[in-house]
Design a protein around this motif. Structure first.
Motif, mmCIF file in Angstrom:
data_model
loop_
_atom_site.group_PDB
_atom_site.id
_atom_site.type_symbol
_atom_site.label_atom_id
_atom_site.label_comp_id
_atom_site.label_asym_id
_atom_site.label_seq_id
_atom_site.Cartn_x
_atom_site.Cartn_y
_atom_site.Cartn_z
ATOM 1 N N LEU A 105 0.803 -1.225 0.000
ATOM 2 C CA LEU A 105 0.000 0.000 0.000
ATOM 3 C C LEU A 105 0.835 1.274 0.000
ATOM 4 O O LEU A 105 0.305 2.362 -0.249
ATOM 5 C CB LEU A 105 -0.930 0.017 1.222
ATOM 6 N N CYS A 111 0.985 3.201 -3.355
ATOM 7 C CA CYS A 111 -0.338 3.734 -3.693
ATOM 8 C C CYS A 111 -0.637 4.987 -2.884
ATOM 9 O O CYS A 111 -1.208 5.954 -3.409
ATOM 10 C CB CYS A 111 -1.412 2.679 -3.441
ATOM 11 N N TYR A 171 -7.273 -1.978 -2.402
ATOM 12 C CA TYR A 171 -6.191 -1.146 -1.873
ATOM 13 C C TYR A 171 -6.750 0.203 -1.424
ATOM 14 O O TYR A 171 -6.395 0.723 -0.356
ATOM 15 C CB TYR A 171 -5.132 -0.900 -2.953
#
Length: 908
Positions: A417, A420, A463
């Motif tokens: 993560l 992102c 996500y």
């Protein structure tokens, strides 16, 4: 960014046009092994090795992609040299491109030397990966040990804002609500979770509740413990036992088993309040929850956490109390109290102070920090200077402590993560980020690790949900069916992204203050342009992978001259730059996965677009004068031989039939990855054509009708063969308004359809049953006489899942409904319904109705909406609102001139 670099390298290895002999066979295996290890290890345990993993992955990817680019360029030159030859020879050469990636015109001696260098480079990378794997095997991950091992932050430590926790400014409603829950009628043990981003005031609110006189009298036993990210179970239990003891001295050294028993005995039979502050995962809760007895005596536990999933895990049946950012007035009140205490703010300073408070964007931690700075020098010139850039002021002064608190959220993220989240810093400050755009960019950047049973888009949404649940990004707007549409990130969290991105060599922002890039090739892999007037780019172009423009240039020359040198580029988002003709230099960027730009006039995409064999997303929109005029985009047949395509978004694009491509190119492929096809004109939907796009989820088509063409030739009835289709938008336009004719009834829709927009069909309301019987339909928009006639009476049991209904421009006079219709309807919007007499009151009987919006409707329609609202209020539905829009409201709701909305939100 070790994980993201590995995933990107993995995709490069897996998606190469053919295996290259230069790549050692065990590189793919080692990359996969590293990813598995990172999935298991915490971020903190491998922090020292992440930089090595990242750099090694970058080096391997550079070698492999440079090789592919060189071969593709040589092939491109050989194709271009035959321009004077027959068209069919060029097509043949293009077809041969994919299997023939070693057709270089360099001498065999030079080629052998290059391949030898590449092999040595990759072998060096593999040796580096071997040493990293060996080092990783020796690391003990703290999260795999006994709960609480490796404490780096005392469970009873002080907080950065502890001195300001007595200030409950802006929390009055929160306090009243939570005091009611703490002392409410439920006798069972209740866990109340307070959730929000770092610095938003969770601890302040919990502390105010804990110290409230009424709460102190109500609960005979109280205890407060700070859990933090890394905790010792023994220390947690020791604090709880000492806080709840009835008599005797403090406990200092006891084994965990003895502390467990002591805590349970201390609480048994007593009404207690326990605050577990700053909980990061479920393990701490799992361990201590069994020692909290439930004696049906109104005992309570308060959990503060940044993560919604922790709150849900602790008590899935209890509503979460989500903390909100402060509005403008409470922000100013908090700043004023921080600076002046109980004294008044000087009149001449208030205007500046309010501006500073506003620029803190409602985050109490930022307001308290900046207030401390303002109190040191209460002079007008000092405050004006600080007001210019609050974030920079915090960074230069108490920035390290401030960012340390926010960084805890980043440090706790799982590896997959982190990239992102940091990517949110690529966007402009206060930028409204469309989810559909963000997900496409994440996938193109290579952040999403493929899984066998889920699409990349589905994984990306997971996500995204995880980041939202961790209070790192905020939902600004949802679609009518509840899906997330627009996101924002708080300025201070964006500042965290910028800081971490610089440390991680993740991306660079170019604005008026940063024309020159920092040295070092790995800093240049992603560049985001935030400034309209720029000098020529001076990046190490060989290593640039992503170029995103947010400026609003009137000329494309800046990009055209630079683009040919960005040979490794994977993402080019130039939607803000207008091209008068297709920039042919783009065709040399064979690694492109995401391409977005806009054009003026008519535009023809070249047949050689198929050279971009990695392309996943293609966005081409018209911009500037005449957006609604006759200008069009013309697409080549070669679109149908690009199997990696996932999303095609156009504005008035003429797409040739794939059957024609099959006849001419003899190389047609099934576009199994294609999910979005939007903005195409007069597309014939034969069954054979739709079979080429079996997994299409979103389709947007417009049809212009003239006297010489029959509607039936477009074969609308074949929509039913798109079994995965969820969103369909069809616009029917009569070329001559005087000869408007109803659309022949040959519309049949797939059962999975969730969102449907129809414009200009002129079908009888009696035929609405075709739509009403769709079992999964959630959103229905009917525009510009999509249906005609004076009466609409649905059949029994229709529209059972419909949540949003829009009717814009029609001749409807009488609309009937009963309790079997519109069972889940939440939002009704009626525009230009001049003939309609009333809204059926029965649509409110389901209790789900939240909003009725009206524009240019009869007064009787407004009166019927008010009646529905009154009836619902009498039944306890206080949430229903009726809004009669002004012309300005209506225009703003359309916002058809917003290019990003036209592209990523489907415009109207």
């Amino acid at each position: 960014m070790a994980y993201a670099a590995l995933v990107s390298l993995l995709r490069t290895l897996e998606e190469s046009p053919q295996p290259m002999q230069q790549i050692p066979s065990d590189l793919l295996r080692k990359v996969g092994c590293l990813l598995e290890i990172l999935d298991e290890k915490s971020s903190l345990s491998i922090r020292d090795l992440e930089g090595q993993i990242r750099d090694a992955s970058f080096e391997a990817q550079d070698i492999i992609e440079s090789h592919i680019s060189s071969d593709e360029l040589e092939l491109s030159k050989s194709v271009s040299s035959g321009v004077g030859s027959c068209f069919w020879e060029i097509i043949s050469a293009l077809q041969d491109m994919f299997p023939a990636i070693h057709l270089c015109e360099t001498s065999m001696e030079d080629k052998d030397m290059n391949e030898l260098d590449e092999h040595k480079g990759l072998q060096r990378v593999i040796d580096e990966l071997d040493s990293i794997l060996e080092a990783l095997s020796k690391i003990e991950d703290g999260k795999e040990e006994a709960p609480g091992a490796g404490n780096s932050r005392s469970a009873g430590c002080s907080r950065f804002v502890a001195s300001n926790e007595s200030m409950p400014v802006g929390l009055d409603e929160d306090l009243l609500h939570l005091k009611d829950r703490l002392t409410g009628c439920s006798s069972n043990l209740d866990i109340i979770s307070i959730v929000g981003m770092g610095g938003i005031g969770k601890t302040t609110l919990a502390r105010k509740l804990y110290n409230d006189r009424l709460i102190e009298e109500y609960f005979g036993t109280r205890a407060w413990v700070v859990v933090s990210q890394n905790y010792h179970v023994q220390e947690l239990l020791t604090i709880l036992v000492n806080s709840t003891r009835q008599e005797g001295g403090e406990v200092h050294k006891k084994i965990v088993e003895e502390l467990d028993v002591r805590l349970y005995k201390n609480l048994k039979g007593r009404r207690y309040l326990i605050v577990m502050d700053d909980v990061w995962d479920t393990k701490a809760w799992d361990y201590v929850k069994r020692f909290f007895p439930d004696d049906n005596n109104n005992s309570r536990i308060i959990l503060t956490t940044r993560q919604s999933q922790v709150a849900l895990y602790a008590n899935p049946r209890s509503p979460i109390h989500h903390m909100k950012l402060l509005s403008s007035e409470p922000s100013w009140d908090l700043l004023r109290e921080t600076v002046f205490g109980q004294e008044d703010c000087p009149y001449e300073m208030e205007k500046i102070g309010r501006k500073i408070a506003k620029n803190c964007k409602g985050l109490p931690l930022a307001i308290v920090v900046i207030g401390g700075l303002l109190s040191r020098d209460i002079k007008e010139e000092n405050w004006k200077r600080i007001a210019q850039d609050v974030k920079s002021t915090i960074s230069k002064n108490d920035g390290d402590q401030f960012m340390e608190i926010l960084s805890l959220s980043y440090d706790s993220l799982p590896h997959h993560l982190k990239a992102c989240f940091l990517y949110m810093g690529v966007f402009l400050e206060d930028y409204e980020i469309f989810v559909s755009q963000l997900i496409k960019l994440w996938i193109a950047e290579g952040f999403i690790k493929p899984q066998p049973v889920e699409t990349l888009e589905g994984l990306a949404k997971d996500y995204l949900s995880n980041l939202i649940n961790r209070s790192l990004i905020e939902v600004r707007r949802r679609k009518h069916n509840g899906e997330i549409k627009i996101l924002i990130i708080h300025d201070m969290l964006r500042e965290l992204c910028l800081r971490k991105a610089q440390d991680e060599k993740f991306f660079q922002i170019v604005n008026r203050c940063s024309h020159v890039y920092p040295q070092g090739r790995n800093n240049q892999r992603r560049v985001s342009i935030h400034y309209d007037i720029l000098p020529p780019l001076t990046v190490h172009d060989r290593y640039l992978r992503s170029l995103v423009y947010f400026c609003d240039r009137h000329s494309s020359n800046h990009l055209v001259f630079s683009i040919v040198s960005f040979r490794m580029l994977k993402v080019l988002d130039a939607l803000t730059i207008k091209f008068n003709e297709f920039p042919v230099g783009i065709l040399e960027l064979v690694h492109l996965r995401y391409l977005a730009f806009c054009y003026t006039g008519n535009l023809w995409l070249p047949a050689s677009i198929c050279k971009l064999w990695n392309l996943q997303t293609l966005v081409v929109y018209r911009r500037g004068f005449g957006v609604l005029g006759p200008y069009n985009l013309y697409l080549p047949l070669n679109i149908w031989i690009m199997p990696q395509l996932r999303h095609l978004l156009f504005d008035k694009g003429f797409l040739p039939s794939p059957l024609l491509a099959k006849a001419i190119l003899e190389n047609l492929v099934v576009l199994e990855n294609l999910q979005t096809l939007s903005g195409v004109k007069n597309f014939r939907c034969s069954e054979e054509v739709l079979e080429i796009m079996p997994n299409l989820k979103k389709l947007g088509i417009s049809y212009v009708h003239d006297k010489s063409t029959e509607w039936s030739t477009y074969e609308f009835n074949n929509f039913v063969h798109l079994h995965k289709l969820e969103t369909l938008k069809c616009v029917f336009i009569a070329k001559d308004d005087l000869v408007r004719k109803p659309l022949p009834l040959n519309l049949v829709f797939p059962l999975e359809l969730k969102r449907l927009t129809l414009t200009g069909c002129r079908i009888s309301w009696e035929k609405m049953t075709i739509i009403g019987s769709l079992p999964n339909l959630e959103v229905l928009k009917l525009r510009d006489y999509a249906f005609e006639g004076s009466v609409w009476e649905p059949n029994e049991g229709e529209f059972t899942k419909l949540k949003y209904l829009l009717i814009d421009r029609n001749e409807l006079e009488h609309w009937y409904a009963d309790s079997t219709h519109f069972l889940q309807l939440q939002h009704v919007c009626l525009n230009h319904c001049f003939e309609l007499e009333a809204i059926p009151t029965e649509i409110g009987d389901n209790g789900a109705l939240e909003m009725i919006e009206l524009f240019r409707c009869r007064s009787s329609v407004v009166a019927s909406a008010m009646l529905i609202q009154e009836e619902q209020q009498s039944l306890g539905n206080e949430g229903l609102r009726v809004r009669v829009n002004s012309y300005r409201d209506y225009v703003e709701s359309l916002d058809s001139t917003s290019l990003r909305k036209r592209v990523y939100a489907g415009g109207r």
